[in-house]
Design a protein around this motif. Structure first.
Motif, PDB file in Angstrom:
ATOM      1  N   ALA A   1      -1.716   1.572  10.042  1.00 23.94           N
ATOM      2  CA  ALA A   1      -0.932   0.515  10.278  1.00 23.94           C
ATOM      3  C   ALA A   1      -1.641  -0.443   9.285  1.00 23.94           C
ATOM      4  N   ARG A   2      -2.837  -0.761   8.957  1.00 24.14           N
ATOM      5  CA  ARG A   2      -3.314  -1.762   7.905  1.00 24.14           C
ATOM      6  C   ARG A   2      -2.855  -1.519   6.680  1.00 24.14           C
ATOM      7  N   LEU A   3      -2.324  -0.095   6.214  1.00 24.81           N
ATOM      8  CA  LEU A   3      -1.555   0.030   4.924  1.00 24.81           C
ATOM      9  C   LEU A   3      -0.288  -0.086   5.257  1.00 24.81           C
ATOM     10  N   GLY A   4       0.345  -0.531   6.153  1.00 23.71           N
ATOM     11  CA  GLY A   4       1.841  -1.110   6.143  1.00 23.71           C
ATOM     12  C   GLY A   4       2.579  -0.045   6.861  1.00 23.71           C
ATOM     13  N   ALA A   5       2.035   0.923   7.434  1.00 23.25           N
ATOM     14  CA  ALA A   5       3.095   1.784   8.178  1.00 23.25           C
ATOM     15  C   ALA A   5       3.304   1.401   9.591  1.00 23.25           C
TER      16      ALA A   5
ATOM     17  N   GLU B   1      -3.060  12.185  -1.056  1.00 28.62           N
ATOM     18  CA  GLU B   1      -2.127  13.095  -0.757  1.00 28.62           C
ATOM     19  C   GLU B   1      -0.995  12.636   0.162  1.00 28.62           C
ATOM     20  N   VAL B   2      -1.201  11.911   1.125  1.00 32.50           N
ATOM     21  CA  VAL B   2      -0.110  11.132   1.918  1.00 32.50           C
ATOM     22  C   VAL B   2       0.685  10.356   0.868  1.00 32.50           C
ATOM     23  N   GLY B   3       0.019   9.432   0.275  1.00 30.04           N
ATOM     24  CA  GLY B   3       0.232   8.390  -0.656  1.00 30.04           C
ATOM     25  C   GLY B   3       1.015   7.259   0.146  1.00 30.04           C
ATOM     26  N   SER B   4       1.793   6.310  -0.519  1.00 29.13           N
ATOM     27  CA  SER B   4       2.103   4.961   0.095  1.00 29.13           C
ATOM     28  C   SER B   4       2.763   5.434   1.498  1.00 29.13           C
ATOM     29  N   VAL B   5       2.365   4.449   2.330  1.00 30.95           N
ATOM     30  CA  VAL B   5       3.059   4.635   3.711  1.00 30.95           C
ATOM     31  C   VAL B   5       3.584   3.178   4.103  1.00 30.95           C
ATOM     32  N   GLU B   6       3.744   2.207   3.180  1.00 30.68           N
ATOM     33  CA  GLU B   6       4.247   1.093   3.369  1.00 30.68           C
ATOM     34  C   GLU B   6       5.651   1.301   3.880  1.00 30.68           C
TER      35      GLU B   6
END
Length: 272
Positions: free
Chosen positions: A69-73, A45-50
């Protein structure tokens, strides 16, 4: 919340940190090895955070923050527990993850942080610790940049009205024990927590508030946010009732044939 209420809850959360960081519930060693602590619902539901800036409110000791953070945020985590924030900072350093952590009560955060974020996120067991839901919503809205998103997933307020015998075998054993429309805090003395059996944990007092789904939605709307969706789910991130069964998705489910009650809700909202 007056100063004494704040200190009661802060003392509880400071005390549980060492128990939580060593618990099977949080499974910290698996997380350190690369697993995410985020669950399927919020990931979808949040989707990409890159490449996006993300503010995580009431982050506890930072596992979800660091998972983003590991997902790029580019993440900032906030919690009022000094022990939790100290551990979060050391965990980020140990794992070599770029993250900022601020120790602050959510209502006082505007005095400590002026940045706005593309995503403001909060999850699982957060609203019950807050006495003023309208003030909370205003703080949330202030930290979202124009065009940005707010996302919350939390225990459904309906679950807080029930009590359950520890030997209950199904949802039909649930009993209504308190009002859905709670205006005064519930003062509870507990031994342990949702993540710890409490056998070596001294009893601690805590104060909880129950905010109706209508009050939560209304507060966000009054703070100037546009609601994209409200979802309700018959699953939970922990087992508040003894008859729930954990699935492969790490969420707790009713058995087949049981009445399906809402256990979680999620809201996504935007700021114009």
């Amino acid at each position: 919340m007056d100063a004494s209420d704040h200190l009661i809850n802060q003392d509880f959360w400071n005390a549980v940190v060492p128990h939580h960081t060593s618990s099977a519930f949080y499974n910290l060693e698996v997380f350190k090895a690369g697993a995410t602590s985020l669950l399927p619902i919020e990931l979808e539901e949040v989707g990409s955070v890159e490449g996006k800036t993300l503010l995580h409110l009431q982050c506890h000791f930072g596992m979800d923050t660091l998972s983003w953070a590991r997902l790029g945020a580019r993440v900032t985590g906030v919690d009022f527990s000094e022990q939790a924030i100290a551990f979060a900072r050391s965990l980020a350093q140990e794992l070599g993850l770029d993250a900022s952590f601020i120790c602050a009560d959510i209502y006082d955060l505007p005095n400590k942080l002026s940045e706005q974020f593309e995503i403001v996120f909060t999850s699982y067991g957060v609203l019950c610790w807050l006495p003023d839901i309208e003030r909370w919503a205003r703080v949330v809205a202030d930290f979202i940049q124009p065009g940005g998103t707010f996302y919350i997933i939390d225990g459904h307020p309906l679950t807080r009205i029930f009590s359950s015998d520890p030997h209950a075998t199904g949802a039909t054993d649930l009993k209504v024990a308190s009002s859905y429309f709670m205006r005064e805090p519930a003062i509870v003395e507990v031994r342990g927590s949702y993540a710890d059996s409490g056998e070596e944990f001294p009893p601690k007092k805590m104060l909880n508030w129950n905010h109706s789904l209508g009050d939560i939605l209304s507060a966000l709307i009054q703070a100037g946010l546009t609601i994209e969706f409200l979802h309700e789910f018959p699953v939970m991130h922990w087992a508040p009732f003894p008859f729930l069964k954990q699935g492969e998705d790490r969420l707790w489910h009713f058995s087949q044939g049981d009445p399906q009650l809402p256990l979680l809700f999620s809201i996504r909202a935007t700021k114009g």
